[in-house]
Structures are given as C-alpha cells and as structure tokens.
Design an enzyme around this catalytic site. Structure first.
Site, short mmCIF file in Angstrom:
data_model
loop_
_atom_site.label_atom_id
_atom_site.label_comp_id
_atom_site.label_asym_id
_atom_site.label_seq_id
_atom_site.Cartn_x
_atom_site.Cartn_y
_atom_site.Cartn_z
N CYS A 115 0.81 -1.22 0.00
CA CYS A 115 0.00 0.00 0.00
C CYS A 115 0.84 1.27 0.00
O CYS A 115 0.38 2.33 -0.43
CB CYS A 115 -0.94 0.00 1.20
SG CYS A 115 -2.05 -1.40 1.14
N HIS A 278 -3.82 7.03 1.28
CA HIS A 278 -4.03 5.72 0.67
C HIS A 278 -5.44 5.27 1.05
O HIS A 278 -5.84 5.38 2.21
CB HIS A 278 -2.98 4.73 1.20
CG HIS A 278 -3.40 3.31 1.02
ND1 HIS A 278 -3.75 2.81 -0.22
CD2 HIS A 278 -3.54 2.28 1.90
CE1 HIS A 278 -4.10 1.53 -0.07
NE2 HIS A 278 -3.98 1.20 1.20
N ASN A 308 -10.02 -0.78 -2.13
CA ASN A 308 -8.60 -0.53 -1.84
C ASN A 308 -7.78 -1.08 -3.01
O ASN A 308 -7.75 -2.28 -3.23
CB ASN A 308 -8.24 -1.22 -0.52
CG ASN A 308 -6.78 -1.07 -0.13
OD1 ASN A 308 -5.92 -0.81 -0.97
ND2 ASN A 308 -6.49 -1.27 1.14
N1 COA Z 1 -19.08 -9.82 5.62
C1 COA Z 1 -19.74 -10.15 6.73
N2 COA Z 1 -19.15 -10.48 7.89
C2 COA Z 1 -17.81 -10.47 7.90
C3 COA Z 1 -17.04 -10.13 6.78
C4 COA Z 1 -17.73 -9.81 5.60
N3 COA Z 1 -17.09 -9.48 4.46
N4 COA Z 1 -15.74 -10.20 7.11
C5 COA Z 1 -15.67 -10.56 8.39
N5 COA Z 1 -16.93 -10.74 8.88
C6 COA Z 1 -17.33 -11.09 10.22
C7 COA Z 1 -16.26 -11.79 11.01
O1 COA Z 1 -16.21 -13.17 10.68
C8 COA Z 1 -16.70 -11.55 12.43
O2 COA Z 1 -17.73 -12.44 12.72
P1 COA Z 1 -17.87 -13.07 14.22
O3 COA Z 1 -18.12 -11.88 15.10
O4 COA Z 1 -19.03 -13.97 14.08
O5 COA Z 1 -16.58 -13.75 14.49
C9 COA Z 1 -17.32 -10.15 12.37
O6 COA Z 1 -17.59 -9.92 10.96
C10 COA Z 1 -16.42 -9.08 12.89
O7 COA Z 1 -15.13 -9.28 12.36
P2 COA Z 1 -13.96 -8.32 12.65
O8 COA Z 1 -12.76 -8.77 11.90
O9 COA Z 1 -13.84 -8.11 14.12
O10 COA Z 1 -14.54 -6.99 12.00
P3 COA Z 1 -14.00 -5.53 12.03
O11 COA Z 1 -14.99 -4.64 12.65
O12 COA Z 1 -12.60 -5.46 12.53
O13 COA Z 1 -13.97 -5.17 10.48
C11 COA Z 1 -12.38 -4.97 8.73
C12 COA Z 1 -13.14 -5.92 9.61
C13 COA Z 1 -11.48 -5.81 7.84
C14 COA Z 1 -13.35 -4.18 7.87
C15 COA Z 1 -11.57 -3.98 9.60
O14 COA Z 1 -10.86 -4.68 10.59
C16 COA Z 1 -10.63 -3.16 8.81
O15 COA Z 1 -11.03 -2.39 7.97
N6 COA Z 1 -9.32 -3.27 9.07
C17 COA Z 1 -8.34 -2.56 8.30
C18 COA Z 1 -8.21 -3.24 6.99
C19 COA Z 1 -7.40 -2.46 6.04
O16 COA Z 1 -7.46 -1.26 5.98
N7 COA Z 1 -6.64 -3.18 5.24
C20 COA Z 1 -5.86 -2.61 4.24
C21 COA Z 1 -4.70 -1.96 4.84
S1 COA Z 1 -3.75 -1.23 3.61
#
Ligand code: COA
Length: 351
Positions: A115, A278, A308
């Site tokens: 990224c 980004h 992204n």
């Molecule tokens: N659709 C539905 N549910 C989903 C899912 C999707 N696409 N992806 C994950 N889940 C579920 C998980 O399995 C989890 O379920 P559970 O509670 O039954 O275990 C629940 O949603 C919460 O998961 P969690 O990982 O805690 O969610 P979150 O609030 O942290 O959101 C992201 C996940 C990935 C959106 C978030 O962590 C994020 O944006 N992180 C940064 C990612 C990023 O910017 N990456 C690029 C960096 S350059």
C-alpha cells in the site's frame, strides 16, 4: 533542484462489481461492507484479457501525454505492485515493452511495498531526479487483485476490500523554488509482517511459521516445492489479514508520518490544501481527518467506488482530484500511506 509531477493519469477497469454481487459468492452483505469500510463497489479487470501491467500501461499513456512528452523521453521506470503479472520478471519491463520505450533501453525498477509502494516510489524517483541522474521518470502503481482473492466465506474479510486499477505520474526536475516535492518520509516495522500478507508461494518453507501449517511437506529432493497440493487443499494461496490490528496501527501511523513531514518542512496541518490518503478503509481516512482537524473538502476519498487498490490508490485518487480541479498550482498536497509490512510513508508536494 526539486522534483515536480509533470503529468498524471489513471485507469480503472470498466467492470463494476457491487457488494451485492460479492454476496452471491460469499456470506456477506452490502450493509456490512458499507458500514465497516465505506466501500460500495470496486472495479475488476477482465480476466485473461487484462493484467496488472496492461492497466499500468493505460494509466502511463495518459500521464506521458499530459506531461507533453513521448514514451521515448522516459529514462527510468518505477513500477509498484503486489500483484504482478509474473512472479518474475516484474511488471516494469512488461510496461517498457508495451509502451515501446526502446530508444534509451530505459532502466526498470520494480518495488513491492504494497500500500505504500507509490510513496516509496515517489521518494526513490525524487532522489534520482535531484541527483541529476534522470530527467523523466515514469512511476506507476497498479494492481489486479481480483485474480488472487479468495471468493469463499473464509476469504470474505479480505476479498470485499480490494479492487483493481492503476495510476501513473511522470516526474521531472524543476528549478522553481515554489514547486515540487518538499519531502518524503518512509518507515517500516516487520514485527507484524505476516498479519497482512500472502505468504505462499515463497521460499520460507515454513521457516518463520511452522512447516506443516503453511503447506510445505518434506519431499525427496534437495530443494523445496513451490506450490504444493496441501497449499491448494488448505486454502493457503490467498492473502490473510488481521483486520483490527491493521486498523489500530494505521490510525496511529497515518497522522504520525504526516506530522513528521510537516515538521521537517516547518509547515503545519493548516497549510495542507489537500490530503490524499491511501484508500485503505473510509473509516481509517475519517479517523485521520478528525485527528488532523481537516475539513471534508481537503481530504480525497474515492474508496467508495474503487475499494482498496493498494499501490494504485494514491495516484488514482490524486489523478481524479486533479481532473476535478481540486489540486491547483501552488497547493500543498500531502500524500500518506500505510499497509502490509508494515510499511508506511508520506510526501509533501507543492503543486
Ligand atoms: N461480511 C460479513 N461479515 C464479515 C465479513 C464480511 N465481508 N468479514 C468478516 N466478517 C465477520 C467476522 O467473521 C466476524 O464475525 P464473528 O463476530 O461472528 O466472528 C465479524 O464480521 C467481525 O469481524 P472483525 O474482523 O472483528 O470486523 P472488524 O470490525 O474489525 O472489520 C475490517 C473488519 C477488515 C473491515 C476492519 O478490521 C478493517 O477495515 N481493518 C483494516 C483493513 C485495512 O485497511 N486493510 C488494508 C490496509 S492497507
């Protein structure tokens, strides 16, 4: 001597993939994706017809034309991607071939800083220009994520976030004191290297992580096996991400590295005319905006449309902002990135 952006362009594939479309393949919903990431749709390249380098070529042609030069004027290529056409050689030479940059047999450098690849590439180009080594550097950030995502439920947290696209700039020297790159800041911390990664296939052979789990069986040859059946069976050939750790680290590192660039140049957040972060997640950008107390009109967000796009996200967003007249001569433009590695960085440019 300073380095200026003489031309900028971007290209996104025509194929739009909505959240509802993804929900046909995996257990997710439009509401979940919008709430957590701000993403409404993303673009996917046409498989078998387009590739990371072909997207890069399209963006590069626009940047070259807008710089008022021809491909043969390019004397160095920098290509940033984590989703290259081939494991090797890199995309730089494929782009060179496709653009017909043959006259000078210009050097091509591939960088893999995920990224933050575009900001790293910008910093490298800046040093080459300031040293007088090159006069027209083509810097491209491009990704075709759609070819390597896991469309099963297991991959949903990663897959819904990423999209395809490309952006490019042509960098040239300028003697104008009121223009050009003022500074760049680059950082890394490998402590969490595997928390946002695609580790197979690779040469690690389980070295960092435990052989069995990561798909390297003992085989009766002196070397290893690049791709094993176990990797395929256990779904170990897709990216993985510890989302919350990435989120928590990003919201600290983005403001930190932006403030570092401002301090280095004796400027303040009030001096920023436009911030192009980004496009990792809309919530991350909103968090950063709040910490820096920047009004909406000073922050560029287009993740809603493209997801992204990793190394391509900053040049696409900057190119769109420039086309919309949001980036004007004399503006202080701030770029900032954070991602896999972890690596992160910032740049301040007087447009
Ligand atoms: N659709 C539905 N549910 C989903 C899912 C999707 N696409 N992806 C994950 N889940 C579920 C998980 O399995 C989890 O379920 P559970 O509670 O039954 O275990 C629940 O949603 C919460 O998961 P969690 O990982 O805690 O969610 P979150 O609030 O942290 O959101 C992201 C996940 C990935 C959106 C978030 O962590 C994020 O944006 N992180 C940064 C990612 C990023 O910017 N990456 C690029 C960096 S350059």
């Amino acid at each position: 001597m300073r380095t200026k952006i003489a031309g900028i362009g971007h290209y996104v594939p025509e194929q739009i993939v909505t959240n509802d479309q993804l929900a046909q393949y995996m257990d997710t919903t439009d509401e979940w994706i919008r709430e957590r990431t701000g993403i409404e749709e993303r673009r996917y390249a046409i498989k078998h017809k387009e590739s990371t380098s072909s997207l890069g070529v399209k963006a590069a042609k626009i940047a070259i034309e807008r710089a008022g030069i021809t491909p043969d004027d390019i004397d160095f290529i920098i290509f940033a991607t984590l989703s290259p056409d081939y494991y090797f050689p890199g995309c730089g030479v494929l782009l060179q071939r496709e653009l017909g940059i043959t006259k000078r047999e210009a050097g091509a450098l591939d960088i893999r800083n995920q990224c933050s690849g575009f900001v790293y590439g910008l910093s490298i180009a800046d040093q080459f220009i300031k040293s007088g080594m090159y006069k027209n550097i083509l810097l491209v950030g491009a990704e075709m994520h759609s070819m390597g995502l896991d469309f099963s439920d297991e991959g949903r947290a990663v897959t819904v976030i990423f999209g395809d696209g490309a952006g490019a700039v042509v960098l040239q020297p300028t003697k104008d004191e009121n223009q050009g790159i003022l500074t760049t800041c680059l950082h890394s911390d490998g402590t969490h290297a595997e928390e946002l990664a695609m580790i197979n296939p690779g040469s690690h052979g389980g070295y960092h992580l435990g052989t069995e789990k990561f798909g390297y069986p003992d085989v009766d040859v002196p070397g290893g096996v690049f791709v094993t059946q176990k990797m395929v069976d256990d779904n170990l050939l897709a990216p993985n991400m510890t989302g919350q750790l990435v989120f928590k680290t990003a919201v600290v590192k983005f403001p930190e590295v932006i403030k570092e660039a401002l301090e280095k140049t004796g400027l303040s957040t009030d001096d920023i005319d436009i911030l192009v972060p980004h496009q990792a997640n809309l919530r991350i950008s909103q968090f950063v905006q709040k910490i820096l107390r920047l009004p909406d009109e000073k922050v560029v967000n287009n993740i809603q449309k493209y997801g992204n796009t990793t190394a391509a996200s900053i040049p696409i967003a900057l190119s769109e902002a420039w086309e919309a007249g949001r980036v004007k001569s004399g503006d202080l433009v701030c770029l900032a990135a954070f991602g896999s590695g972890f690596t992160w960085g910032s740049a301040l440019i007087r447009w």
